[in-house]
Each structure stands twice: as structure tokens, then as C-alpha cells.
Design a protein around this motif. Sequence first.
Motif, mmCIF file in Angstrom:
data_model
loop_
_atom_site.group_PDB
_atom_site.id
_atom_site.type_symbol
_atom_site.label_atom_id
_atom_site.label_comp_id
_atom_site.label_asym_id
_atom_site.label_seq_id
_atom_site.Cartn_x
_atom_site.Cartn_y
_atom_site.Cartn_z
ATOM 1 N N ILE A 177 6.080 -2.759 -10.378
ATOM 2 C CA ILE A 177 5.452 -1.694 -11.147
ATOM 3 C C ILE A 177 4.415 -0.964 -10.293
ATOM 4 O O ILE A 177 3.876 -1.503 -9.331
ATOM 5 N N MET A 178 4.157 0.282 -10.674
ATOM 6 C CA MET A 178 3.247 1.110 -9.882
ATOM 7 C C MET A 178 1.848 0.513 -9.796
ATOM 8 O O MET A 178 1.160 0.650 -8.770
ATOM 9 N N ASP A 179 1.416 -0.168 -10.847
ATOM 10 C CA ASP A 179 0.088 -0.786 -10.859
ATOM 11 C C ASP A 179 -0.127 -1.684 -9.641
ATOM 12 O O ASP A 179 -1.255 -1.882 -9.180
ATOM 13 N N ASN A 180 0.965 -2.239 -9.140
ATOM 14 C CA ASN A 180 0.907 -3.177 -8.029
ATOM 15 C C ASN A 180 0.296 -2.574 -6.765
ATOM 16 O O ASN A 180 -0.219 -3.294 -5.904
ATOM 17 N N MET A 181 0.320 -1.249 -6.642
ATOM 18 C CA MET A 181 -0.290 -0.600 -5.475
ATOM 19 C C MET A 181 -1.774 -0.942 -5.356
ATOM 20 O O MET A 181 -2.307 -1.053 -4.248
ATOM 21 N N ILE A 182 -2.445 -1.136 -6.480
ATOM 22 C CA ILE A 182 -3.881 -1.434 -6.436
ATOM 23 C C ILE A 182 -4.115 -2.828 -5.859
ATOM 24 O O ILE A 182 -5.127 -3.078 -5.195
ATOM 25 N N ASN A 183 -3.204 -3.741 -6.129
ATOM 26 C CA ASN A 183 -3.386 -5.116 -5.679
ATOM 27 C C ASN A 183 -3.218 -5.293 -4.176
ATOM 28 O O ASN A 183 -3.563 -6.340 -3.633
ATOM 29 N N LEU A 184 -2.704 -4.265 -3.505
ATOM 30 C CA LEU A 184 -2.565 -4.351 -2.049
ATOM 31 C C LEU A 184 -3.915 -4.426 -1.349
ATOM 32 O O LEU A 184 -4.007 -4.950 -0.234
ATOM 33 N N GLU A 185 -4.955 -3.931 -1.986
ATOM 34 C CA GLU A 185 -6.272 -3.953 -1.340
ATOM 35 C C GLU A 185 -6.709 -5.377 -1.039
ATOM 36 O O GLU A 185 -7.342 -5.644 -0.010
ATOM 37 N N LEU A 186 -6.385 -6.314 -1.931
ATOM 38 C CA LEU A 186 -6.704 -7.718 -1.689
ATOM 39 C C LEU A 186 -5.998 -8.226 -0.441
ATOM 40 O O LEU A 186 -6.595 -8.942 0.382
ATOM 41 N N LEU A 187 -4.724 -7.854 -0.270
ATOM 42 C CA LEU A 187 -3.976 -8.300 0.914
ATOM 43 C C LEU A 187 -4.537 -7.679 2.186
ATOM 44 O O LEU A 187 -4.663 -8.363 3.220
ATOM 45 N N PHE A 188 -4.871 -6.398 2.142
ATOM 46 C CA PHE A 188 -5.465 -5.752 3.321
ATOM 47 C C PHE A 188 -6.778 -6.426 3.704
ATOM 48 O O PHE A 188 -7.044 -6.673 4.880
ATOM 49 N N GLY A 252 0.077 5.631 -14.648
ATOM 50 C CA GLY A 252 0.913 5.266 -13.519
ATOM 51 C C GLY A 252 0.698 6.185 -12.327
ATOM 52 O O GLY A 252 0.600 5.729 -11.181
ATOM 53 N N GLN A 253 0.600 7.481 -12.586
ATOM 54 C CA GLN A 253 0.351 8.428 -11.499
ATOM 55 C C GLN A 253 -1.039 8.222 -10.905
ATOM 56 O O GLN A 253 -1.236 8.367 -9.693
ATOM 57 N N SER A 254 -1.996 7.857 -11.746
ATOM 58 C CA SER A 254 -3.351 7.607 -11.238
ATOM 59 C C SER A 254 -3.377 6.368 -10.345
ATOM 60 O O SER A 254 -4.091 6.340 -9.330
ATOM 61 N N TRP A 255 -2.586 5.341 -10.695
ATOM 62 C CA TRP A 255 -2.495 4.176 -9.801
ATOM 63 C C TRP A 255 -1.930 4.596 -8.446
ATOM 64 O O TRP A 255 -2.358 4.090 -7.395
ATOM 65 N N ALA A 256 -0.968 5.505 -8.460
ATOM 66 C CA ALA A 256 -0.384 5.968 -7.197
ATOM 67 C C ALA A 256 -1.417 6.716 -6.361
ATOM 68 O O ALA A 256 -1.508 6.522 -5.140
ATOM 69 N N ILE A 257 -2.186 7.580 -6.995
ATOM 70 C CA ILE A 257 -3.224 8.329 -6.285
ATOM 71 C C ILE A 257 -4.225 7.377 -5.640
ATOM 72 O O ILE A 257 -4.568 7.492 -4.454
ATOM 73 N N TYR A 258 -4.688 6.418 -6.415
ATOM 74 C CA TYR A 258 -5.671 5.450 -5.934
ATOM 75 C C TYR A 258 -5.055 4.560 -4.855
ATOM 76 O O TYR A 258 -5.661 4.313 -3.802
ATOM 77 N N GLY A 259 -3.841 4.079 -5.123
ATOM 78 C CA GLY A 259 -3.214 3.123 -4.212
ATOM 79 C C GLY A 259 -2.899 3.697 -2.845
ATOM 80 O O GLY A 259 -3.128 3.046 -1.820
ATOM 81 N N TYR A 260 -2.375 4.924 -2.792
ATOM 82 C CA TYR A 260 -2.025 5.497 -1.488
ATOM 83 C C TYR A 260 -3.250 6.005 -0.741
ATOM 84 O O TYR A 260 -3.272 6.005 0.497
ATOM 85 N N THR A 261 -4.292 6.387 -1.472
ATOM 86 C CA THR A 261 -5.560 6.711 -0.806
ATOM 87 C C THR A 261 -6.105 5.470 -0.110
ATOM 88 O O THR A 261 -6.491 5.506 1.063
ATOM 89 N N MET A 262 -6.130 4.346 -0.831
ATOM 90 C CA MET A 262 -6.611 3.094 -0.266
ATOM 91 C C MET A 262 -5.724 2.629 0.892
ATOM 92 O O MET A 262 -6.220 2.146 1.923
ATOM 93 N N THR A 263 -4.408 2.791 0.758
ATOM 94 C CA THR A 263 -3.496 2.348 1.808
ATOM 95 C C THR A 263 -3.704 3.142 3.092
ATOM 96 O O THR A 263 -3.663 2.581 4.202
ATOM 97 N N TYR A 264 -3.967 4.439 2.973
ATOM 98 C CA TYR A 264 -4.276 5.208 4.179
ATOM 99 C C TYR A 264 -5.580 4.726 4.803
ATOM 100 O O TYR A 264 -5.677 4.572 6.029
ATOM 101 N N ARG A 265 -6.575 4.473 3.963
ATOM 102 C CA ARG A 265 -7.848 3.983 4.493
ATOM 103 C C ARG A 265 -7.651 2.716 5.323
ATOM 104 O O ARG A 265 -8.248 2.537 6.385
ATOM 105 N N GLU A 266 -6.789 1.829 4.853
ATOM 106 C CA GLU A 266 -6.612 0.538 5.503
ATOM 107 C C GLU A 266 -5.662 0.601 6.699
ATOM 108 O O GLU A 266 -5.752 -0.236 7.600
#
Length: 405
Positions: A177-188, A252-266
Motif C-alpha cells: 500500500i502507498m502508506d508504506n512509503m512513509i515507513n521507509l524512513e525507518l529503514l534509511f 494516498g497521494q499525500s503519502w506519495a508526496i511525503y514519501g518521495y520527498t523523504m526518499t530523495y532526501r535520503e
Amino acid sequence: MPSSRFTFVLVLLVCLCSFTLTWDRIPIDPVLRYCVQQASKTAASLPTTQPNLPRTILNGKTTWTYVGYKDWTSGFWPGTLWYLYEYTKDPRWKTKADSFSRELTPLAYQKAIDHDLGFQMYCSFGNGLRLTGDSAYKKILLATADTLATLFSPKVGTILSWPRPVPNMEWPQHNTIMDNMINLELLFWAAKNGGGKRLYDMAVSHATTTMKNHFRPDYTSYHVVVYDRDTGKKIKGVTHQGYADKSMWARGQSWAIYGYTMTYRETKDPRFLDFAQKVSDVYLQRLPKDLIPYWDFSDPTIPNAPKDASAAAVTASALLELSTLVKDKSKAALYRTKAEQMLETLSSANYQSRQVNDAFLVHSTGHKPNNSEVDASINYADYYYIEALIRLKRLQLGKPVLANL
């Protein structure tokens, strides 16, 4: 000539003043003090026994419903407490934040029941570690990252979201699910703090695979993608909590916005920065006038459909960070201005709870197809609202968006 020069200087000053105002739309401290007041009322009314984590105040009600540590939203109340401590420096908030965070400790060591460990543990212990440096928090977070990693499928390239039967997910196939993008921050975070490169690689794989399969040509997202667990091939896209499989579910779209912003940062991978902008732009283009989305952008009952303040809070927080990452100054200005405008609306009488109940915000929507938490106050709306306010305060102080106050 003197009069022309005077006119030029006057016009320049007016322009500069106008520009400054767009960067300071909200007097942040009164709004943060409002959050402190509301949270103080919530803290004073909490049960003395578990479950004691406030999750929702339903429409028409005035009291919180409470959940235990296994609920996917369990990290948002302790995370909110950590932000209150960061703002006030009051040790009483630190004590409360520590106590409620520690209730979640078993999640680090139990078998993963879903992907939400990032929401639960990084919002709580992650903020606690950032503000205190407590080595016990670090140990718990590293253990949590290892637990989350058990849900990663090398064949699919993503983390399994629901390791159990869920309607329309074709269990035992692999769902994400799209929400999972937020949980990547813990792995990073864990990869940089002793967890090893394998966790970084998992996070990048998840983000890349999601980018490939979770989005339509116009960059709107599905809530869920179901994959063949043996081949890794995409079976279908589903908008589980949205209006229809082809619609853009707001949160769901907001999770994507947050998640890919964070993923670029990392990662500093420009693909993710470009993608963060694309998923942000389609969201911004379709917003109503007050910039708070309806729960789903395709609901045919708009403008009578429920709003979702939680999606607005998540997006505002993400856009503030994104505004510091993009190289195009006009794009950066757009993202920051939109974020401030969203926070300005959320801080108005239309969206603050004020005397209605003890939450920060009203008019969030959890799971409308299930008629669950519709037009309610919800803890994750409050969490991302105060996070966005803290981020904006840092920027107004000239600090990096992720620095401690």
C-alpha cells in the motif's frame, strides 16, 4: 530623475514587503500554543489503564476513543508529545512522551503483523532519539527496522503491507500500500546507524518498484498494488480506501508526496526529486479553493463530500521540506507558499477543533468506504499538523527544515 529613482525604490520596497508576507502567512507561536492547550486537555483526561492512546474523536462526539500499542496509529500520540516537548522545552512533556513511547516497545521484538512499524516507532522513538540522544531508543529502533525488514520480498522488491487476508487483495499474493512509503524512513535511518546497507537497498527497491507500478500516467496513485508473490509481476492496482480504483484518494497521494520527498532526501537520487514534484503537482492542480482536499478527488458528491484535513497536514509538512530541496526557485516558492496557505486554512475556525473537542483539527476522513472515522478528529492529522508547524517555525528562524528547534 530623482523622482524616477524614488518611484523605483518605492516599488522595490513594496515588492519586497509583499514577498516577505508570503513567507510569513501564519504567526506560528499562537498556533503552537493552541496545540499545547488542546494537548493539555487530552493529557488530563487519559485513562489510567490501557488502552490509553487517543486515536479518534468521532463526528458529533466530544471524547477520544483509545487504542493499544498494536494499533497502526499508536505512534502518533507519543510523537505529538515529542513535538510539544521540542517546542516548549517543558520536561513534563518529555516525561509523557517517553512513557507513551515505551508502551510500544514490544513491537520492536514481536513478529511483524503489518508494515506500520515506521508510523508506530519512528514517529515515537525516532523523535525521542532526535531530541534526547537516548541510546535505549536507538537500540529499539534498530530492532524495529530488522522486524520490518522481515516483510520485504526480494522477488517483488517491496515490503508486504498486510501479511494476512484482506478483502480484494487475493491473499496469499503480495500486497503493497502507498502508506508504506512513509515507513521507509525507518529503514534509511537504520542503514546509517548500524543496521547495514541491506536496509538501504530494501528501501530504495521499495521506492523504485512503487514508482513503477503504483502510479497512472498522470501521476495519480493507487492505494494498493497486488503482486504475484512468486514472479513479482503486478496483478492489479486497487484504491482500497478511495472512491474507485481509478480515483485519486487524497491521503494516498499525500503519502506519495511525503514519501518521495523523504526518499530523495535520503538517497539524493534525482529520479525521486523529479517524481516528488510530479506527484505534488497533480495534487495541487486539483485542490479546491481552500486547499483542503475532499477525501477523494473523484467523489461525485463534491462539493458535498467530506474533506480530509489529515491529507492536507501530511502534504503541508512534505511541501515545506520539498521547497528546500528543489533547485528551481519559482518551484520552491510555489511549494512553500502552498504549504503555508494550507496551514493557514487548517489554523482557521473552519478546521481547528477549538471548543468542539480536545483534538487539534476537525474534518479528517479515515476510511469512508467502510464508513469509518468520516469527518472526524484523528490523531495522525494532529501529528502531521504540529510537525508541519514545527517545520515552518524552523524555516522562519532560518534553520534547516529538519533541525531541532
